[in-house]
Design a protein around this motif. Sequence first.
Motif, mmCIF file in Angstrom:
data_model
loop_
_atom_site.group_PDB
_atom_site.id
_atom_site.type_symbol
_atom_site.label_atom_id
_atom_site.label_comp_id
_atom_site.label_asym_id
_atom_site.label_seq_id
_atom_site.Cartn_x
_atom_site.Cartn_y
_atom_site.Cartn_z
ATOM 1 N N LEU A 1 7.312 4.522 4.650
ATOM 2 C CA LEU A 1 8.269 3.745 3.860
ATOM 3 C C LEU A 1 9.189 2.922 4.751
ATOM 4 N N GLN A 2 9.525 3.483 5.910
ATOM 5 C CA GLN A 2 10.430 2.775 6.809
ATOM 6 C C GLN A 2 9.718 1.688 7.609
ATOM 7 N N VAL A 3 8.610 2.042 8.264
ATOM 8 C CA VAL A 3 7.980 1.087 9.195
ATOM 9 C C VAL A 3 7.267 -0.047 8.473
ATOM 10 N N SER A 4 6.858 0.173 7.209
ATOM 11 C CA SER A 4 6.125 -0.862 6.486
ATOM 12 C C SER A 4 7.045 -1.858 5.786
ATOM 13 N N GLY A 5 8.338 -1.564 5.757
ATOM 14 C CA GLY A 5 9.281 -2.417 5.040
ATOM 15 C C GLY A 5 9.435 -2.046 3.579
ATOM 16 N N ALA A 6 8.681 -1.024 3.122
ATOM 17 C CA ALA A 6 8.763 -0.619 1.711
ATOM 18 C C ALA A 6 10.143 -0.061 1.373
ATOM 19 N N ALA A 7 10.739 0.666 2.312
ATOM 20 C CA ALA A 7 12.068 1.231 2.061
ATOM 21 C C ALA A 7 13.094 0.125 1.848
ATOM 22 N N ALA B 1 15.151 -0.526 -1.473
ATOM 23 C CA ALA B 1 16.607 -0.520 -1.316
ATOM 24 C C ALA B 1 17.238 -1.766 -1.932
ATOM 25 N N ARG B 2 16.591 -2.926 -1.770
ATOM 26 C CA ARG B 2 17.147 -4.174 -2.333
ATOM 27 C C ARG B 2 17.229 -4.097 -3.860
ATOM 28 N N HIS B 3 16.213 -3.472 -4.480
ATOM 29 C CA HIS B 3 16.222 -3.361 -5.933
ATOM 30 C C HIS B 3 17.296 -2.374 -6.400
ATOM 31 N N ILE B 4 17.487 -1.305 -5.649
ATOM 32 C CA ILE B 4 18.544 -0.350 -5.994
ATOM 33 C C ILE B 4 19.913 -1.006 -5.836
ATOM 34 N N LEU B 5 20.065 -1.820 -4.772
ATOM 35 C CA LEU B 5 21.333 -2.514 -4.541
ATOM 36 C C LEU B 5 21.656 -3.484 -5.675
ATOM 37 N N LEU C 1 0.844 -1.207 0.000
ATOM 38 C CA LEU C 1 0.000 0.000 0.000
ATOM 39 C C LEU C 1 0.877 1.254 0.000
ATOM 40 N N THR C 2 1.944 1.237 0.792
ATOM 41 C CA THR C 2 2.834 2.395 0.871
ATOM 42 C C THR C 2 3.541 2.635 -0.448
ATOM 43 N N VAL C 3 3.995 1.544 -1.091
ATOM 44 C CA VAL C 3 4.662 1.686 -2.391
ATOM 45 C C VAL C 3 3.703 2.268 -3.433
ATOM 46 N N LEU C 4 2.490 1.716 -3.479
ATOM 47 C CA LEU C 4 1.497 2.209 -4.447
ATOM 48 C C LEU C 4 1.101 3.654 -4.150
ATOM 49 N N LEU C 5 0.972 3.983 -2.868
ATOM 50 C CA LEU C 5 0.599 5.345 -2.489
ATOM 51 C C LEU C 5 1.712 6.331 -2.845
ATOM 52 N N THR C 6 2.975 5.913 -2.604
ATOM 53 C CA THR C 6 4.105 6.776 -2.964
ATOM 54 C C THR C 6 4.140 7.022 -4.466
ATOM 55 N N ALA C 7 3.930 5.948 -5.250
ATOM 56 C CA ALA C 7 3.891 6.105 -6.708
ATOM 57 C C ALA C 7 2.739 7.015 -7.119
#
Length: 590
Positions: free
Chosen positions: A462-468, A472-476, A7-13
Amino acid sequence: MDWHGWLTVLLTAGVLLTLIFSRFTPDLVLMVALTVLSVAGVLDPKQALSGFSNEGLITVAAMFVIAAGISSTGGVEMVVNQLLGNPKTTQGALLRLVLPLIPLSAFLNNTPVVATMIPAVTRWSKRIGIAPSKLMIPLSYTAILGGTLTLIGTSTNLVLNGQYQALTGKKGFELFDITLIGLPVAVVGVLFIVLCMPFMLPNRQSAAEQFADRKKFTFEVAVANNGPLEGVTVAKAGLRNLQRIYLVEIERHGSIVTAVSSEEKLQGGDRLVFVGETSAIFDILRINGLVPSDSQTPVIDKDTPERCLVEAVVSQRCDSIGKAIRDSHFRDRYGAVVLAVARDGEAIQGNLGSIELQPGDVLLLEARPAFVTRQRVQRDFLLINDLEETRPNHQRAKLAWVLLLGVIGAATFGLTSMLNAALVGAALIVLTGCCSIAEARRSLDLTVLVSIAASFALGNALQVSGAADFIARHILSVADGNPWILLGLTYVTVSILTEVITNNAAALLMLPIVLAITGSQGLNPEPFVFATMMGASASFATPLGYQTNLMVYGPGGYHFKDFLRVGVPMNIITAITTVGLIPFIWPLQN
């Protein structure tokens, strides 16, 4: 990652896409996001509203008041006018411009600094015979570079420091920590401005110069004495809803009636001033009771106390954007009449009422005195030249500068925190009369402050939901774990986001992702946070990416491509300098 994270990822987008492709203001979009996160249970109330009590946000608000005190007392003009002088070349003029501006914008919010300097630089350019188009973009870019020199140089640095403290529990950064990278970037940027921009920027008239000959877009007729229109209202005379022109003002017995009401009754001998297509004078003279004006001096050229002429830039928040001037009910909504419009460095000809307003348009307005005061609160327009502005008290300006230096000294030498120093400074600015309570209130840009506070909520989610961690894993995986590539990706991502959404939102959304990247790889977070700060300020390529760019767009008579021509190289230069030097200043590995 559970459904909270998705939800956080979709909301951020959704927030990013809405800010890029719609006209909804950032504060509204981000507050909707905050509401969704709170109602869905992604954040508890304390987490959702933490931004409104963040130390960085309160410091930003206090610094707004201090900047207002220096601006309203004429402190910026006092310093600048003494240093501008009479240079003989464009490069000499740019050098004299950037030298005082860099330290000014290092300690003051650059928006009021640029707003104060635009009319001063316009007058200076006429005096030294250099086109404003050679000076206005350098004015904005230098203010942006100066803001990177200190923690209080931009609101982004302050709020990012506050969020860094909240997310990590660490002390945060000192006032001049960012100077280690901000100074070399500013030096490189200033060299590019002074050495290269005189040859890259056009030699073009400003909007003010195009508006100078008002007879080009106005004409006047007279009401015949003892004619059929005496005692008839403007509306009944058929003078209100004309297609190609409209009535601006009436001269009557030596005085001026401005923003003419539909119910205003005409009198014999009235001189009526119209604006729009001047060829329409022949249609007007067909109206029985109107005759050619026989005056030798046009009404529009007379200097009268009733008339308040204002040049204003349409901001991105203006409710009339996308509407024709006539359809927006401009006169009733703003208490002002549009005399002329300039866009992309050219005055727009033809039917004025049918022009659809766009961000960055420069308007020549005949306004009621209340317009200026009201727009300092509503911010539909960025005022660039208020002809009715009172002369500032330079004695108070010296006091305002002393108070600012006191704030800087107290924070630098550890006498108190940056927050406490700013709060005390803001209180003293008001108590000593450098800034009235009303001016202090007007300086608090609620759209910016609410946007910042709501951005904290999305960053927290983004931090508390695990979205960050997920992002981050995809950027890495893209960077293959190379810390230097990660640093470059951080800077470029924030810089691109800054061009299309607000710089504060871009930085606050990126910070939890940066912390997730550095935490998982055992990297030192500080260089990545400083790269985020620098990238959030690197908005040079478009007039819409940063407010000061939009403010100089019209006064410089620029086209959109002028910003691309000099802004893209400026972005590249600052990126290479920042990413190239940071690893030599702060170790990337812990």
